[in-house]
Write an enzyme that holds these catalytic residues in place. Sequence first.
Site, short mmCIF file in Angstrom:
data_model
loop_
_atom_site.label_atom_id
_atom_site.label_comp_id
_atom_site.label_asym_id
_atom_site.label_seq_id
_atom_site.Cartn_x
_atom_site.Cartn_y
_atom_site.Cartn_z
CB ILE A 1 -0.93 0.07 1.11
CG1 ILE A 1 -1.98 -1.17 1.08
CG2 ILE A 1 -1.63 1.36 1.51
CD1 ILE A 1 -2.71 -1.43 2.39
CG ASP A 2 4.50 3.37 2.67
OD1 ASP A 2 3.62 4.53 2.49
OD2 ASP A 2 5.25 3.24 3.54
#
Length: 634
Positions: A379-380
């Site tokens: 996600i990052d």
Amino acid sequence: MPPGQGFSWEEALRAGSDHLLGLQHEEGWWKGELQTNVTMDAEDLMLRQFLGIRTSAETAAAARWIRSQQRADGTWASFHGGPGELSATVEAYIALKLAGDEVDDEHMVAARRWIRRCGGIERTRVFTRIWLAMFGQWSWDELPAMPPEIVMLPSWVPLNLADWGCWARQTIVPLTIVSTLRPRRELGVDTAELRTGTHPVGRVRENAGTSRWESVFNGLDRALHVYQRHPIRPLREQAMRRAAEWIVARQEADGSWGGIQPPWVYSLLALNLLGYQLDHPVMRAGIRGLEGFLVRQESEQGSLRRLEACQSPVWDTVLSIQALHDAGVPDSDPAIRDAVEFVRSEEITVRGDWAVRRPELPGGGGWAFEFENDGYPDIDDTAEVLLAFTRTGYVEQDRIAAAADRGRRWLRGMQSRGGGWGAFDADNTRWLVNKLPFCDFGAVIDPPSADVTAHVVEALAQLGDANDRVVRDGIRWLLEQQENDGSWYGRWGANHIYGTGAVVPALVEAGISVRHCALTRAARWLEQRQNPDGGWGEDLRSYTDPAWIGVGDSTASQTAWALLALLALGRHDTDPVRRGIAFLADTQQADGSWAEPQFTGTGFPGDFYINYHLYRQIFPVTALGRYRQAVHAE
């Protein structure tokens, strides 16, 4: 011009961006070394010893590196400047014995004395004692039981594989095979001198201070040890087959598992124990792939060799794109154009393990940290990819726009209950996993964190979703997570400076007023933590000792993080910001780089840390670039 001799901030920005441009690969990406600690190298030698492929030349080169990292007190630490770490010191000592170092050598005597003073191998982490057990240097009976039947648990049963963080599940599955088969191969050296006779750690002795859950899991461990000796044979055989299939299905194109060292090493061990010979395509690819993670260099002592725990080309590239954009490099510049195209080509279009918790979410739209990691987009990285696309304007191009739309959809769908985002999975918050007796090796779940959530909020806000319910829930979650002192905890970077440096710009981007009490408290905290030299630093011991929160030697990357927060609040014309900018200019080296031996990246808080070699370049350039924008906007 040597550092500290009068660079202006404009000169520092120009030299810093030129140096960063010079580090770009001809294929468009950036990748700095991910330096960790010597357990990577010690375990690589033990893996090769176990498989029968260890060579004297490779051993000698690894041993030179390990010796070079030993501290004056005889120990090895888990990060630069940190305290001696027992498991790392034990594993380094064993590796040097494999290399032929004599027990009476001065550096070995110093290490052994410290090891015994700290309780010996009996006090090392479970993973170290698993390595020892594989070579007959420890009893399997004295290790927690890890049954392979765990792979058969459905997703609604507690402690199923989806309850583990992705890095942990990829490690635990092969370890269940290893601990079931209980191998004993020759190490070639003995470790008896490292024993003290103390009670081993791993299973808690039940007493008045033992928690209810610790008692429950101690009892479960005893029952599982009995089951290990008398399993239900058809069930055990099916579980072993399922575990092997699970492992093989997750091997990446470069031979790795998840692009990270622990599951890679343990998967090779497990498959070899199951009869996969070294010439089997899976084994051959796995062993050959390790070569791409080796860093080799020459020294006065001879060739050095160390193993990276992971590689970060996508992460480094999208951060470099943004840094150069902020520095004023035209978005049409071939360097940025080629980097954007590389990132676009790295989009993951298949569904991974994340789909267990989000079965309705379509695949595609995620990006991973590494060159090859299709099973675990994170996600990052995906948030930073979208920020790179939007800030440079490439999101307006059709192919990029389509990829960004898929990324936006995936990020929105991966929000956890409560409003935050974890790194790889949604709602990976089953805290009971941490209570299992063999979970002493760091974080094993992936709950939402402030830094990842901030990056997602910032990216979605840039894409026009600032007033959307998903983003508003993320903002609310971030405000709820603010510490009493005004900072935010940093899960993937050191530590409160990283968290605060991520959250403040994200909240401002999402429309929160710079006069909001949460942001003024954050600014006050940062300004109070500034060092006398104008920089900021936070020691990694802040994860375990609150006295270190916001305290440490000034570093280029952490100074930049603090400046990014203050600049987002419009405080460019303040003394703290001017002093921080001066620190970056004064400490820049003649070639436009910054020196930073300190580790400012986090793998497992309290246990495993990373020195991202490009952080020292990317973030100062970003901060100086945004300072330039603020000054010129007046």
